[in-house]
Scaffold this motif. Structure first.
Motif, PDB file in Angstrom:
ATOM      1  N   LEU A  17      81.287  69.363  80.773  1.00  0.00           N
ATOM      2  CA  LEU A  17      81.012  70.355  80.033  1.00  0.00           C
ATOM      3  C   LEU A  17      79.601  71.415  80.463  1.00  0.00           C
ATOM      4  N   ARG A  18      78.742  70.497  80.381  1.00  0.00           N
ATOM      5  CA  ARG A  18      77.254  70.844  80.495  1.00  0.00           C
ATOM      6  C   ARG A  18      77.215  71.518  82.027  1.00  0.00           C
ATOM      7  N   GLN A  20      79.891  72.868  83.814  1.00  0.00           N
ATOM      8  CA  GLN A  20      80.620  73.924  83.952  1.00  0.00           C
ATOM      9  C   GLN A  20      79.806  75.403  83.075  1.00  0.00           C
ATOM     10  N   ALA A  21      79.112  75.032  81.937  1.00  0.00           N
ATOM     11  CA  ALA A  21      78.561  76.062  81.267  1.00  0.00           C
ATOM     12  C   ALA A  21      77.461  76.363  81.927  1.00  0.00           C
ATOM     13  N   HIS A  24      78.629  78.715  84.689  1.00  0.00           N
ATOM     14  CA  HIS A  24      78.945  80.087  84.059  1.00  0.00           C
ATOM     15  C   HIS A  24      77.747  80.838  83.333  1.00  0.00           C
ATOM     16  N   ARG A  26      76.095  79.970  80.771  1.00  0.00           N
ATOM     17  CA  ARG A  26      76.404  79.979  79.039  1.00  0.00           C
ATOM     18  C   ARG A  26      75.865  78.749  78.529  1.00  0.00           C
ATOM     19  N   SER A  27      75.571  78.610  77.220  1.00  0.00           N
ATOM     20  CA  SER A  27      75.429  77.291  76.658  1.00  0.00           C
ATOM     21  C   SER A  27      76.660  76.528  76.597  1.00  0.00           C
ATOM     22  N   MET A  28      76.365  75.382  76.247  1.00  0.00           N
ATOM     23  CA  MET A  28      77.730  74.472  76.096  1.00  0.00           C
ATOM     24  C   MET A  28      78.416  74.846  74.790  1.00  0.00           C
ATOM     25  N   GLU A  30      78.894  77.950  73.779  1.00  0.00           N
ATOM     26  CA  GLU A  30      79.782  79.166  74.274  1.00  0.00           C
ATOM     27  C   GLU A  30      80.784  78.668  75.174  1.00  0.00           C
ATOM     28  N   GLU A  31      80.540  77.689  75.886  1.00  0.00           N
ATOM     29  CA  GLU A  31      81.444  77.354  77.116  1.00  0.00           C
ATOM     30  C   GLU A  31      82.680  76.704  76.457  1.00  0.00           C
ATOM     31  N   THR A  34      84.747  79.595  74.813  1.00  0.00           N
ATOM     32  CA  THR A  34      85.482  80.074  75.805  1.00  0.00           C
ATOM     33  C   THR A  34      86.714  79.229  76.171  1.00  0.00           C
TER      34      THR A  34
END
Length: 88
Positions: A17-18, A20-21, A24, A26-28, A30-31, A34
């Protein structure tokens, strides 16, 4: 806005997750929002928010349209005639 705490998240999922965020921008949090939004929208019926006519049209659109030949009118249209007999 509501707050959601996710417990027992394994380290591998958290790390993914970290990453991928970051990818993109973004923060974790916000990810995660989403991802949750996308998952919920994917489970909604296709026609959600559309009227019945639009849903029917979308359902049959892949079959193509049908053109019907309309007959020529032999006389002009006339309004319906209603009588007052038998009305209460």
């Amino acid at each position: 806005m509501a707050t959601l705490t996710i417990g027992n998240l394994d380290e591998h999922t958290k790390a993914q997750l970290r990453i991928q965020a970051a990818r993109h921008g973004r923060s974790m949090e916000e990810e995660a929002r989403t991802i949750l939004r996308a998952a919920i929208e994917a489970t909604q019926p296709t026609g959600a928010g559309k009227g019945l006519g639009r849903r029917i049209k979308a359902h049959f659109a892949q079959l193509g349209g049908v053109e019907l030949a309309l007959p020529n009118r032999s006389s002009p249209p006339s309004p319906a005639q209603f009588s007052q007999e038998g009305s209460r």
